[in-house]
Write a protein that holds these residues in place. Structure first.
Motif, mmCIF file in Angstrom:
data_model
loop_
_atom_site.group_PDB
_atom_site.id
_atom_site.type_symbol
_atom_site.label_atom_id
_atom_site.label_comp_id
_atom_site.label_asym_id
_atom_site.label_seq_id
_atom_site.Cartn_x
_atom_site.Cartn_y
_atom_site.Cartn_z
ATOM 1 N N CYS A 11 -8.915 6.652 -8.569
ATOM 2 C CA CYS A 11 -8.579 5.654 -7.542
ATOM 3 C C CYS A 11 -9.697 4.627 -7.394
ATOM 4 N N VAL A 33 -2.158 2.674 -5.139
ATOM 5 C CA VAL A 33 -3.544 2.189 -5.099
ATOM 6 C C VAL A 33 -3.576 0.667 -5.213
ATOM 7 N N GLU A 34 -2.774 0.120 -6.105
ATOM 8 C CA GLU A 34 -2.730 -1.335 -6.266
ATOM 9 C C GLU A 34 -2.250 -2.007 -4.982
ATOM 10 N N CYS A 67 -9.702 0.603 -8.485
ATOM 11 C CA CYS A 67 -10.045 -0.468 -7.550
ATOM 12 C C CYS A 67 -11.193 -1.314 -8.084
ATOM 13 N N GLU A 68 -12.179 -0.686 -8.703
ATOM 14 C CA GLU A 68 -13.262 -1.450 -9.319
ATOM 15 C C GLU A 68 -12.711 -2.413 -10.373
ATOM 16 N N LEU A 95 -15.987 4.217 -1.971
ATOM 17 C CA LEU A 95 -15.362 2.896 -1.920
ATOM 18 C C LEU A 95 -16.367 1.776 -1.717
ATOM 19 N N VAL A 132 -16.615 -0.763 -4.390
ATOM 20 C CA VAL A 132 -15.648 -1.856 -4.460
ATOM 21 C C VAL A 132 -15.908 -2.896 -3.376
ATOM 22 N N GLU A 151 -11.511 1.111 -15.295
ATOM 23 C CA GLU A 151 -10.905 2.333 -14.773
ATOM 24 C C GLU A 151 -11.037 3.526 -15.725
ATOM 25 N N TYR A 183 -5.088 -1.856 -2.374
ATOM 26 C CA TYR A 183 -6.138 -2.805 -2.732
ATOM 27 C C TYR A 183 -5.693 -4.243 -2.451
ATOM 28 N N ASN A 184 -4.499 -4.605 -2.892
ATOM 29 C CA ASN A 184 -4.017 -5.980 -2.726
ATOM 30 C C ASN A 184 -3.867 -6.345 -1.253
ATOM 31 N N LEU A 205 -8.202 2.041 2.360
ATOM 32 C CA LEU A 205 -8.973 2.181 1.125
ATOM 33 C C LEU A 205 -9.834 3.435 1.153
#
Length: 304
Positions: free
Chosen positions: A254, A284-285, A258-259, A209, A212, A267, A288-289, A242
């Motif tokens: 995943c 995942v979204e 995120c990247e 991670l 990201v 992705e 991340y959000n 995350l």
């Protein structure tokens, strides 16, 4: 062999074009950005880099591209994830020819080795190239644990200098230091126990991670080094949802999703990995959000 690896080493992704050919330029931009944001080393062609999805020729081309953009600013290690010991030896020798700084060696792929077979695998790679070697010990994923007694055998190989400790049992970190002192450089290899691993003495953290959120990863490392654990915990608790994405079977999808959400890459993955869909993708979204919405101002920690 004197090696000074320490700090945050992202296991970088390999970026692809729409036709799934390698996007060398985007991969190089991604690596360059990570270095500018403070990471201490680069792991190319690890699990996150989809090592097993590339031909030998593609792997060498990726390493040359990464080496070119890094230009000596930080160490570059290559994953070694081959189906046989002979192939691992041959690939390691190719890495040595092009001047990679070190190797992160996995057990033989596909066949699940016993500990004695894994030890032999590592010995043969070490004895047939002169690069410094990190043993990647991940019994959860690869089905074989090289324990303390096994590491005593590998300690006899002078160029085996490091271990990526990924048993998910933080007691192993203390056991390694009790048995070997500073003989091995110990990296934490599991994202969601990284802070605990640093507290127990790991001199580095290999992370997915970090691709990201590199600045947060570096901040945790620096704060841990300074003993400022209360400050580190504030970032850690924000980061943990995350980081758990690095511990699931679809970690590569995943991390690359995120990247993409962060505008840092694509992705796209090579089959058999397929894009996340449905609830998996939505989860995942969401994670991340939520992280972006609650992101911590790192300037308050006065790390510069």
């Amino acid at each position: 062999m004197t090696v000074t690896w320490q700090g945050v080493y992202p296991a970088v992704t390999t970026q692809f074009n729409d036709d799934l050919s390698i996007n060398f330029e985007t991969t190089k931009v991604m690596v360059d950005t990570l270095i500018k944001e403070g990471v201490d080393g680069i792991i190319a062609l690890g699990t996150v880099g989809e090592n097993a999805s590339h031909t030998r020729e593609e792997k060498i081309a990726i390493l040359k591209a990464v080496q070119e953009v890094v230009a000596g600013r930080v160490p570059v290690l290559s994953g070694v994830a081959e189906t046989s010991t002979q192939f691992a030896v041959e690939f390691s020798q190719e890495c040595e020819k092009i001047g990679i700084d070190g190797l992160m060696v996995l057990p033989g792929m596909i066949y699940k080795s016993c500990e004695a077979e894994a030890i032999h695998h590592y010995q043969q790679v070490a004895r047939n190239c002169s690069l410094p070697i990190m043993v990647y010990n991940n019994p959860v994923t690869y089905g074989v644990d090289v324990g303390i007694e096994g590491m005593k055998v590998l300690a006899e190989e002078p160029n085996i200098v490091s271990i990526k400790e990924a048993t998910e049992d933080t007691r192993r970190i203390s056991e390694l230091y009790s048995a070997f002192g500073d003989r091995f450089i110990v990296f934490g290899g599991v994202d969601d126990i990284a802070l605990e691993s640093l507290m127990l003495g790991c001199t580095g953290w290999i992370s997915g991670l970090t691709n990201v959120f590199p600045q947060e990863s570096v901040a945790i490392w620096k704060l841990a080094q300074q003993g400022r654990y209360t400050d580190a915990l504030e970032i850690w608790r924000w980061f943990l949802p995350l980081l758990r994405l690095d511990t699931v079977p679809k970690l590569v999808q995943c991390i690359k999703l995120c990247e993409q959400l962060a505008g840092r890459g694509s992705e796209l993955t090579r089959a058999p990995r397929m894009p996340l869909t449905g609830e998996e993708r939505a989860n995942v979204e969401r994670i991340y959000n939520e992280a972006v919405a609650t992101r911590i101002d790192l300037s308050k920690f006065n790390l510069d």
